[in-house]
Write a protein that holds these residues in place. Structure first.
Motif, PDB file in Angstrom:
ATOM      1  N   MET A   1       0.942  -1.225  -0.094  1.00 49.71           N
ATOM      2  CA  MET A   1       0.040  -0.007  -0.111  1.00 49.71           C
ATOM      3  C   MET A   1       0.918   1.151  -0.076  1.00 49.71           C
ATOM      4  SD  MET A   1      -2.674   1.276   2.915  1.00 49.71           S
ATOM      5  CE  MET A   1      -3.924  -0.350   2.705  1.00 49.71           C
ATOM      6  N   ARG A   2       0.639   2.235  -0.978  1.00 51.28           N
ATOM      7  CA  ARG A   2       1.290   3.297  -0.976  1.00 51.28           C
ATOM      8  C   ARG A   2       0.284   4.484  -1.010  1.00 51.28           C
ATOM      9  NH1 ARG A   2       2.649   6.714  -5.312  1.00 51.28           N
ATOM     10  NH2 ARG A   2       1.569   5.302  -6.747  1.00 51.28           N
ATOM     11  N   VAL A   3       0.801   5.689  -0.167  1.00 50.36           N
ATOM     12  CA  VAL A   3      -0.092   6.817  -0.076  1.00 50.36           C
ATOM     13  C   VAL A   3       0.690   7.958  -0.846  1.00 50.36           C
ATOM     14  CG1 VAL A   3      -0.859   8.631   1.651  1.00 50.36           C
ATOM     15  CG2 VAL A   3      -0.601   6.024   2.377  1.00 50.36           C
ATOM     16  N   THR A   4      -0.195   8.617  -1.735  1.00 46.23           N
ATOM     17  CA  THR A   4       0.081   9.770  -2.423  1.00 46.23           C
ATOM     18  C   THR A   4      -0.360  10.978  -1.481  1.00 46.23           C
ATOM     19  OG1 THR A   4      -0.283   8.714  -4.613  1.00 46.23           O
ATOM     20  CG2 THR A   4      -0.560  11.068  -4.560  1.00 46.23           C
ATOM     21  N   TYR A   5       0.608  12.019  -1.255  1.00 44.65           N
ATOM     22  CA  TYR A   5       0.479  13.271  -0.590  1.00 44.65           C
ATOM     23  C   TYR A   5       0.430  14.325  -1.726  1.00 44.65           C
ATOM     24  CZ  TYR A   5       1.342  10.336   3.527  1.00 44.65           C
ATOM     25  OH  TYR A   5       1.463   9.408   4.408  1.00 44.65           O
ATOM     26  N   ARG A   6      -0.347  15.475  -1.045  1.00 49.40           N
ATOM     27  CA  ARG A   6      -0.262  16.629  -2.005  1.00 49.40           C
ATOM     28  C   ARG A   6      -0.354  18.130  -1.245  1.00 49.40           C
ATOM     29  NH1 ARG A   6      -3.173  14.934  -7.694  1.00 49.40           N
ATOM     30  NH2 ARG A   6      -1.670  13.247  -8.305  1.00 49.40           N
ATOM     31  N   GLY A 114     -13.782   4.963  -7.908  1.00 42.55           N
ATOM     32  CA  GLY A 114     -12.834   5.817  -7.410  1.00 42.55           C
ATOM     33  C   GLY A 114     -13.279   6.322  -6.435  1.00 42.55           C
ATOM     34  N   LEU A 115     -13.900   5.452  -5.258  1.00 43.23           N
ATOM     35  CA  LEU A 115     -14.239   5.967  -4.022  1.00 43.23           C
ATOM     36  C   LEU A 115     -13.443   5.507  -2.869  1.00 43.23           C
ATOM     37  CD1 LEU A 115     -16.290   6.852  -1.846  1.00 43.23           C
ATOM     38  CD2 LEU A 115     -17.444   4.695  -2.043  1.00 43.23           C
ATOM     39  N   TYR A 116     -13.118   4.198  -2.857  1.00 44.11           N
ATOM     40  CA  TYR A 116     -12.236   3.730  -1.649  1.00 44.11           C
ATOM     41  C   TYR A 116     -11.047   4.218  -1.372  1.00 44.11           C
ATOM     42  CZ  TYR A 116     -16.141   0.315  -1.794  1.00 44.11           C
ATOM     43  OH  TYR A 116     -17.293  -0.201  -1.729  1.00 44.11           O
ATOM     44  N   HIS A 117     -10.156   4.588  -2.649  1.00 40.55           N
ATOM     45  CA  HIS A 117      -8.985   5.026  -2.605  1.00 40.55           C
ATOM     46  C   HIS A 117      -8.723   6.383  -1.936  1.00 40.55           C
ATOM     47  CE1 HIS A 117      -9.493   6.059  -6.896  1.00 40.55           C
ATOM     48  NE2 HIS A 117      -9.428   7.113  -6.371  1.00 40.55           N
ATOM     49  N   VAL A 140     -20.990  -6.165  -6.309  1.00 37.97           N
ATOM     50  CA  VAL A 140     -20.586  -4.711  -5.983  1.00 37.97           C
ATOM     51  C   VAL A 140     -19.484  -4.627  -7.364  1.00 37.97           C
ATOM     52  CG1 VAL A 140     -18.624  -5.875  -4.474  1.00 37.97           C
ATOM     53  CG2 VAL A 140     -18.875  -3.242  -4.679  1.00 37.97           C
ATOM     54  N   CYS A 141     -19.275  -3.373  -7.715  1.00 39.45           N
ATOM     55  CA  CYS A 141     -18.288  -3.252  -8.627  1.00 39.45           C
ATOM     56  C   CYS A 141     -17.505  -1.975  -8.166  1.00 39.45           C
ATOM     57  CB  CYS A 141     -18.767  -2.764 -10.105  1.00 39.45           C
ATOM     58  SG  CYS A 141     -17.628  -2.539 -11.346  1.00 39.45           S
ATOM     59  N   ALA A 142     -16.183  -2.191  -7.917  1.00 40.67           N
ATOM     60  CA  ALA A 142     -15.534  -0.880  -7.421  1.00 40.67           C
ATOM     61  C   ALA A 142     -13.981  -1.007  -7.957  1.00 40.67           C
ATOM     62  CB  ALA A 142     -15.273  -1.333  -6.030  1.00 40.67           C
ATOM     63  N   SER A 143     -13.857   0.441  -8.233  1.00 44.14           N
ATOM     64  CA  SER A 143     -12.316   0.726  -8.671  1.00 44.14           C
ATOM     65  C   SER A 143     -11.621   1.285  -7.602  1.00 44.14           C
ATOM     66  CB  SER A 143     -12.564   1.493  -9.840  1.00 44.14           C
ATOM     67  OG  SER A 143     -13.025   2.851  -9.575  1.00 44.14           O
ATOM     68  N   PHE A 144     -10.080   1.146  -7.683  1.00 45.03           N
ATOM     69  CA  PHE A 144      -9.056   1.498  -6.824  1.00 45.03           C
ATOM     70  C   PHE A 144      -8.049   1.885  -7.511  1.00 45.03           C
ATOM     71  CE2 PHE A 144      -6.680   2.145  -2.978  1.00 45.03           C
ATOM     72  CZ  PHE A 144      -7.350   1.720  -1.896  1.00 45.03           C
ATOM     73  N   ARG A 145      -7.483   2.962  -7.030  1.00 41.43           N
ATOM     74  CA  ARG A 145      -5.908   3.159  -7.753  1.00 41.43           C
ATOM     75  C   ARG A 145      -4.812   2.327  -7.495  1.00 41.43           C
ATOM     76  NH1 ARG A 145      -6.116   7.333 -11.580  1.00 41.43           N
ATOM     77  NH2 ARG A 145      -7.825   9.042 -10.763  1.00 41.43           N
ATOM     78  N   ALA A 146      -4.343   2.075  -8.666  1.00 38.54           N
ATOM     79  CA  ALA A 146      -3.252   0.925  -8.696  1.00 38.54           C
ATOM     80  C   ALA A 146      -1.924   1.678  -8.163  1.00 38.54           C
ATOM     81  CB  ALA A 146      -3.114   0.286 -10.252  1.00 38.54           C
ATOM     82  N   ASP A 147      -1.040   0.619  -7.412  1.00 36.99           N
ATOM     83  CA  ASP A 147       0.236   0.936  -6.914  1.00 36.99           C
ATOM     84  C   ASP A 147       1.098   0.335  -8.117  1.00 36.99           C
ATOM     85  OD1 ASP A 147       2.565   1.586  -5.926  1.00 36.99           O
ATOM     86  OD2 ASP A 147       2.195   0.278  -4.393  1.00 36.99           O
ATOM     87  N   ASN A 148       1.574   1.342  -9.149  1.00 38.29           N
ATOM     88  CA  ASN A 148       2.279   0.466 -10.125  1.00 38.29           C
ATOM     89  C   ASN A 148       3.190   1.730 -10.806  1.00 38.29           C
ATOM     90  OD1 ASN A 148       0.646   1.995 -11.818  1.00 38.29           O
ATOM     91  ND2 ASN A 148      -0.463   0.423 -12.680  1.00 38.29           N
ATOM     92  N   LYS A 175      -4.457  10.296  -1.798  1.00 35.46           N
ATOM     93  CA  LYS A 175      -5.099   8.904  -2.249  1.00 35.46           C
ATOM     94  C   LYS A 175      -4.378   7.847  -1.821  1.00 35.46           C
ATOM     95  CE  LYS A 175      -3.303   9.091  -6.874  1.00 35.46           C
ATOM     96  NZ  LYS A 175      -2.252   7.869  -6.868  1.00 35.46           N
ATOM     97  N   MET A 176      -4.935   6.563  -1.580  1.00 39.19           N
ATOM     98  CA  MET A 176      -4.362   5.441  -1.395  1.00 39.19           C
ATOM     99  C   MET A 176      -3.935   4.703  -2.883  1.00 39.19           C
ATOM    100  SD  MET A 176      -4.134   4.414   2.003  1.00 39.19           S
ATOM    101  CE  MET A 176      -4.505   4.759   3.501  1.00 39.19           C
ATOM    102  N   ASN A 177      -2.835   3.687  -2.979  1.00 38.85           N
ATOM    103  CA  ASN A 177      -2.651   3.243  -3.918  1.00 38.85           C
ATOM    104  C   ASN A 177      -2.449   1.734  -3.448  1.00 38.85           C
ATOM    105  OD1 ASN A 177      -1.845   5.604  -6.012  1.00 38.85           O
ATOM    106  ND2 ASN A 177      -0.973   5.992  -3.960  1.00 38.85           N
ATOM    107  N   LEU A 178      -3.088   0.760  -4.141  1.00 36.18           N
ATOM    108  CA  LEU A 178      -3.196  -0.615  -3.869  1.00 36.18           C
ATOM    109  C   LEU A 178      -2.708  -1.529  -4.990  1.00 36.18           C
ATOM    110  CD1 LEU A 178      -6.199  -1.343  -1.546  1.00 36.18           C
ATOM    111  CD2 LEU A 178      -3.869  -0.793  -0.681  1.00 36.18           C
ATOM    112  N   THR A 179      -2.046  -2.795  -4.667  1.00 35.82           N
ATOM    113  CA  THR A 179      -1.584  -3.511  -5.504  1.00 35.82           C
ATOM    114  C   THR A 179      -2.937  -4.621  -5.929  1.00 35.82           C
ATOM    115  OG1 THR A 179      -1.074  -5.291  -4.076  1.00 35.82           O
ATOM    116  CG2 THR A 179       0.616  -3.895  -4.936  1.00 35.82           C
TER     117      THR A 179
END
Length: 262
Positions: A1-6, A114-117, A140-148, A175-179
Motif C-alpha cells: 500500500m502506497r500513499v500519495t500526498y499533495r 474511484g471511492l475507496y482510495h 459490487v463493482c468498485a475501482s481503486f488506484r493501482a500501485d504501479n 489517495k491510497m494506491n493498492l496492488t
C-alpha cells in the motif's frame, strides 16, 4: 500500500474539482470505464442500486434515465447540490461510505468508482458497510488506484508541475494506491467472493500530453472526457494498447473489481 500526498487534502481537492465543472450528462460510451464495468455488474433491472461516490453524476444519471431505481451518495456537498439542481428527480444525497444510513440488505447492486482510495482511514469499515447494505447474492463493482509504474509516474509529473508553478506538494493525504492482491483481499476479508479484478486505464498517462489526444480532445474538457472516455489519437491509442497488452498491471491506473455477496 502506497500513499500519495499533495499540497491540498483529499476533500479540498474534490470540492474544487466538482465545483469547477457542471453536473455530468448521462455517460454515453459503453465501451470504456466506468460504464463498461457497471454494465457487466448490473445485469438486469431487478433491484435497487447504490452508487457510492457518484461525483458529478455520469453513472447515476445514466441509470436513472434508463429507468432503474438508483440512489447516489457523495461526500462533497457541491456535487450533490449541482445534481439536484440539474434534475430534482434524482435520488442523491451527501453520505459517508464508512457509516451508511441505509438498512441491512437495502440494495441489489453497489457501484463505487474511484471511492475507496479516497479514504485515509476506515477502509476496512467502508468495505464492511458495502457488504452490510447488499442483499445476499448482491454484486459490487468498485475501482481503486493501482500501485504501479503508471501511478508513480503520474504522481511524479504532478509534483514536477506543481514545483514549476511555485507550489509545494506538502503532506496532505490525497489517495491510497493498492496492488491487485491488496485490493482483492479487502473484499475477501469482508466475506465477498471476488469474480474478477481487471487492470483498466481510466485516464491513460499519454492523455496527459495533448499531442496524443484525439482531435476533439486537444483542448481539455472534463465533462466531454467523462461522457465519452479519455480518447487518444490513433498513434496514442496504438501505444497505449501496446502498454496494456504487454504490461497491463504496470500501465493501468486503476483496478476494477467485481464481486458478489454469498
Amino acid at each position: 500500500m502506497r500513499v500519495t500526498y499533495r499540497h491540498a487534502n483529499n476533500k479540498e481537492y474534490w470540492t474544487r474539482r466538482w465545483g469547477d465543472i457542471p453536473a455530468d450528462v448521462p455517460m454515453q460510451n459503453k465501451t470504456v470505464y466506468p460504464l463498461k464495468y457497471a454494465e457487466q455488474t448490473v445485469t438486469a433491472n431487478d433491484g435497487a442500486i447504490l452508487e457510492a461516490g457518484c461525483g458529478a453524476g455520469r453513472i447515476l444519471r445514466y441509470y436513472h434515465e434508463s429507468g432503474y431505481d438508483i440512489t447516489g451518495i457523495d461526500f462533497i456537498d457541491v456535487a450533490v447540490e449541482k445534481l439536484r439542481a440539474v434534475d430534482p428527480t434524482l435520488k442523491v444525497e451527501t453520505g459517508d461510505i464508512t457509516q451508511l444510513r441505509f438498512a441491512d440488505a437495502s440494495f441489489r447492486y453497489l457501484l463505487a468508482f474511484g471511492l475507496y482510495h479516497n479514504l485515509e482511514h476506515g477502509l476496512a469499515e467502508a468495505v464492511g458497510e458495502t457488504a452490510r447494505v447488499l442483499q445476499s447474492g448482491g454484486r459490487v463493482c468498485a475501482s481503486f488506484r493501482a500501485d504501479n509504474i503508471q501511478t508513480r509516474l503520474t504522481d511524479w509529473l504532478t509534483e514536477r508541475r506543481a514545483r514549476k508553478s511555485g507550489k509545494t506538494m506538502g503532506k496532505a493525504f490525497h489517495k491510497m494506491n493498492l496492488t491487485r492482491r491488496e485490493f482483492a483481499a479487502l473484499f475477501e476479508r469482508a466475506g465477498f467472493v471476488v469474480e474478477s479484478v481487471s487492470p483498466v486505464e481510466n485516464m491513460p498517462i499519454l492523455y496527459k500530453f495533448a499531442f496524443f489526444r484525439a482531435r476533439t480532445h486537444k483542448v481539455f474538457d472534463e465533462n466531454r472526457a467523462r461522457a465519452e472516455g479519455y480518447r487518444l489519437s490513433g498513434l496514442g491509442q496504438l501505444l497505449q494498447d501496446a502498454l496494456m497488452r504487454f504490461l497491463p498491471d504496470q500501465f493501468c491506473n486503476i483496478y476494477v473489481l467485481i464481486a458478489h455477496k454469498p
